[in-house]
Enzyme design. Structure first.
Site, PDB file in Angstrom:
ATOM      1  N   ARG A 212      78.410  49.578  85.883  1.00 54.22           N
ATOM      2  CA  ARG A 212      77.931  49.861  84.528  1.00 54.22           C
ATOM      3  C   ARG A 212      79.098  50.269  83.637  1.00 54.22           C
ATOM      4  O   ARG A 212      79.199  49.858  82.477  1.00 54.22           O
ATOM      5  CB  ARG A 212      76.890  50.991  84.568  1.00 54.22           C
ATOM      6  CG  ARG A 212      75.567  50.566  85.161  1.00 54.22           C
ATOM      7  CD  ARG A 212      74.497  51.618  84.930  1.00 54.22           C
ATOM      8  NE  ARG A 212      74.503  52.646  85.945  1.00 54.22           N
ATOM      9  CZ  ARG A 212      73.646  52.679  86.973  1.00 54.22           C
ATOM     10  NH1 ARG A 212      72.728  51.751  87.122  1.00 54.22           N
ATOM     11  NH2 ARG A 212      73.688  53.656  87.852  1.00 54.22           N
ATOM     12  N   ASP A 250      62.411  44.113  80.966  1.00 55.82           N
ATOM     13  CA  ASP A 250      61.960  44.504  82.304  1.00 55.82           C
ATOM     14  C   ASP A 250      60.459  44.252  82.403  1.00 55.82           C
ATOM     15  O   ASP A 250      59.751  44.297  81.401  1.00 55.82           O
ATOM     16  CB  ASP A 250      62.272  45.972  82.608  1.00 55.82           C
ATOM     17  CG  ASP A 250      62.386  46.230  84.114  1.00 55.82           C
ATOM     18  OD1 ASP A 250      63.526  46.299  84.627  1.00 55.82           O
ATOM     19  OD2 ASP A 250      61.332  46.337  84.773  1.00 55.82           O
ATOM     20  N   SER A 251      60.014  43.992  83.637  1.00 53.07           N
ATOM     21  CA  SER A 251      58.583  43.758  83.843  1.00 53.07           C
ATOM     22  C   SER A 251      57.824  45.059  84.060  1.00 53.07           C
ATOM     23  O   SER A 251      56.602  45.059  84.136  1.00 53.07           O
ATOM     24  CB  SER A 251      58.379  42.831  85.043  1.00 53.07           C
ATOM     25  OG  SER A 251      58.971  43.404  86.180  1.00 53.07           O
ATOM     26  N   ASN A 278      58.653  38.989  81.997  1.00 55.58           N
ATOM     27  CA  ASN A 278      59.324  38.365  83.125  1.00 55.58           C
ATOM     28  C   ASN A 278      60.644  37.742  82.638  1.00 55.58           C
ATOM     29  O   ASN A 278      60.637  36.900  81.751  1.00 55.58           O
ATOM     30  CB  ASN A 278      58.381  37.296  83.682  1.00 55.58           C
ATOM     31  CG  ASN A 278      58.974  36.584  84.875  1.00 55.58           C
ATOM     32  OD1 ASN A 278      60.154  36.732  85.209  1.00 55.58           O
ATOM     33  ND2 ASN A 278      58.148  35.801  85.536  1.00 55.58           N
ATOM     34  N   CYS A 339      71.762  41.594  94.763  1.00 55.24           N
ATOM     35  CA  CYS A 339      71.742  42.698  95.734  1.00 55.24           C
ATOM     36  C   CYS A 339      71.113  42.252  97.044  1.00 55.24           C
ATOM     37  O   CYS A 339      70.719  43.079  97.864  1.00 55.24           O
ATOM     38  CB  CYS A 339      71.041  43.927  95.159  1.00 55.24           C
ATOM     39  SG  CYS A 339      69.316  43.631  94.752  1.00 55.24           S
TER      40      CYS A 339
HETATM   41  N1  SAH Z   1      70.020  47.324  86.000  1.00 58.97           N
HETATM   42  C1  SAH Z   1      69.182  48.423  86.425  1.00 58.97           C
HETATM   43  C2  SAH Z   1      68.561  48.198  87.784  1.00 58.97           C
HETATM   44  C3  SAH Z   1      67.723  46.952  87.882  1.00 58.97           C
HETATM   45  S1  SAH Z   1      66.637  46.962  89.231  1.00 58.97           S
HETATM   46  C4  SAH Z   1      69.989  49.707  86.371  1.00 58.97           C
HETATM   47  O1  SAH Z   1      71.226  49.672  86.231  1.00 58.97           O
HETATM   48  O2  SAH Z   1      69.401  50.770  86.523  1.00 58.97           O
HETATM   49  C5  SAH Z   1      65.670  45.564  88.938  1.00 58.97           C
HETATM   50  C6  SAH Z   1      64.656  45.713  87.832  1.00 58.97           C
HETATM   51  O3  SAH Z   1      64.047  44.437  87.647  1.00 58.97           O
HETATM   52  C7  SAH Z   1      63.509  46.673  88.065  1.00 58.97           C
HETATM   53  O4  SAH Z   1      63.445  47.568  87.002  1.00 58.97           O
HETATM   54  C8  SAH Z   1      62.243  45.805  88.100  1.00 58.97           C
HETATM   55  O5  SAH Z   1      61.163  46.431  87.446  1.00 58.97           O
HETATM   56  C9  SAH Z   1      62.681  44.621  87.318  1.00 58.97           C
HETATM   57  N2  SAH Z   1      62.052  43.318  87.622  1.00 58.97           N
HETATM   58  C10 SAH Z   1      61.784  42.783  88.830  1.00 58.97           C
HETATM   59  N3  SAH Z   1      61.365  41.498  88.697  1.00 58.97           N
HETATM   60  C11 SAH Z   1      61.373  41.234  87.370  1.00 58.97           C
HETATM   61  C12 SAH Z   1      61.078  40.084  86.588  1.00 58.97           C
HETATM   62  N4  SAH Z   1      60.708  38.933  87.164  1.00 58.97           N
HETATM   63  N5  SAH Z   1      61.214  40.165  85.242  1.00 58.97           N
HETATM   64  C13 SAH Z   1      61.607  41.313  84.663  1.00 58.97           C
HETATM   65  N6  SAH Z   1      61.922  42.414  85.342  1.00 58.97           N
HETATM   66  C14 SAH Z   1      61.803  42.382  86.689  1.00 58.97           C
END
Ligand code: SAH
Length: 396
Positions: A212, A250-251, A278, A339
């Site tokens: 980040r 975010d979803s 999504n 990940c």
């Molecule tokens: N970048 C974030 C961590 C991301 S974790 C940070 O630094 O804190 C992955 C995220 O993707 C989660 O919040 C989950 O809710 C979201 N997510 C999972 N599938 C998704 C989709 N298809 N569309 C949008 N968001 C999604």
């Protein structure tokens, strides 16, 4: 103590100090053993190799803890391992800018099944296996003694704990005082509220801390898209670094509202947009509306949970990266992650190459990223490496 004898020629990984023994490698178990017990491990000729804990319900039937015959696996042993893991984080413990990081990272800290994270005045513990569950009191006491937190809260509610180890969730206060509904932390001077009870993982993606900070350097004055934003980790650092505008997708609605709360502390007047939806669809929609960005961040959840899902995951990563590249202005920056431990760095790069080729955009790699050093990779256990990322520039 019971003894697990391996099949002929199945001792190589143990000799290479890999901590896992799969059920298929076991010839026989001599002596009485209950799930969760400490066992000896020997080769097919009954030569002693190592010692670890046993669970017949898991595919990983033994997780090894020591290859030194003089180590007795008692409470003192687990206490020592926990103290050593914490001691290795001294630099972070004395960093006034950051008070949220991982204290114990399972196999990589030679404590398979145990995760402990520090969030300001509180420690969150996650026990993923029956074997470590047995030593929980020793672990909790040691964390209290070495760190003197206000409280230690348990979040042992992972899917694998149930599906792989046959354990029920265990969640609640274990030592000290009850944490507040949101725990306030600092990451490189930026404040975040963390929902340690309902949040994903133990509440925050601590493994992305360094990434980040690095990604934020590309965001000053820029128009940024933070896809898979969760509670605004990347977005907050980008705004603090001077991003002109940022869109978070975010979803999870609750994650986005916590993101909004986190970003409100930074000067964000009119700079933020929240898109609940999504990402796979949203990237297409933004493209159709001819919306363009200077920086796109893609931090999806694990798309490959099992070996059989790798191909499908690769297609998913490619789709995301392709549509992200299409949204970039010339010279724009793509910060992209996977990940999935099963998608290695070479495959991930191939996927981004595929996206670059299909869009016809020339892409340079500026940085290769991994998990933050409080989530170390143990060379004996390559599976401890799971997060990989690239910072790329589309130069056409
Ligand atoms: N970048 C974030 C961590 C991301 S974790 C940070 O630094 O804190 C992955 C995220 O993707 C989660 O919040 C989950 O809710 C979201 N997510 C999972 N599938 C998704 C989709 N298809 N569309 C949008 N968001 C999604």
């Amino acid at each position: 103590m019971a003894r697990v004898l391996l099949k002929p020629k199945r001792d190589k990984s143990v000799k290479n100090r890999h901590p896992w023994i799969f059920s298929g490698a076991v010839q026989e178990v001599r002596g009485e053993v209950s799930d969760g017990d400490i066992v000896e491990v020997a080769d097919s000729g009954n030569n002693w190799l190592a010692r670890g804990y046993y669970n017949s319900r898991s595919q990983i039937v033994v997780r090894l803890l020591t290859w030194d015959d003089s180590d007795r696996l008692d409470a003192a042993f687990f206490r020592k391992r926990v103290r050593e893991a914490v001691e290795r984080r001294r630099d972070l413990l004395y960093d006034p800018q950051t008070n949220a990081f991982r204290l114990v990272f399972s196999e990589a800290d030679r404590l398979p099944g145990l995760v402990a994270d520090l969030y300001g005045d509180f420690v969150i513990v996650q026990c993923d296996t029956l074997g470590i569950e047995r030593w929980k009191d020793a672990v909790l006491d040691t964390l209290m003694e070495t760190l003197s937190p206000r409280g230690v809260f348990e979040r042992s509610d992972t899917e694998s704990r149930h599906s792989h180890e046959g354990l029920a969730p265990s969640v609640g206060l274990r030592r000290g005082k009850e944490p507040p509904p949101l725990v306030s932390v600092r990451e490189r001077g930026i404040a975040f509220d963390v929902d340690i009870r309902q949040g994903q993982k133990t509440g925050f993606y601590l493994d992305q801390r360094e990434n980040r900070i690095r990604a934020a350097r590309f965001c000053a004055g820029k128009d940024v898209l933070d896809a898979f934003a969760y509670t605004g980790g990347f977005a907050a650092h980008a705004l603090a670094a001077g991003a002109a505008r940022i869109t978070l997708i975010d979803s999870s609605e609750s994650s986005l509202s916590l993101a909004e709360r986190n970003l409100a502390r930074i000067q964000t007047q009119g700079k933020t947009d929240y898109l609940h939806g999504n990402v796979f669809q949203a990237l297409r929609d933004l493209g159709q509306r001819r919306r363009r960005y200077d920086v796109v961040i893609l931090d999806p959840p694990k798309l490959a949970p099992a070996q059989g899902a790798v191909e499908r995951a690769a297609r998913g990563y490619k789709d995301l990266n392709l549509h992200a590249l299409r949204l970039l202005r010339p010279g724009g920056i793509l910060v992209t992650f996977s990940c999935s431990g099963l998608v290695d760095a070479a495959l991930f790069q191939k996927v981004v190459f595929g996206a670059s080729a299909d869009t016809g955009r020339a892409v340079q790699i500026l940085y290769r990223l991994s998990q933050s050093p409080d989530h170390p990779v143990l060379l004996f256990c390559p599976e401890s490496e799971y997060l990989k990322g690239l910072i790329c520039r589309a130069i056409d």
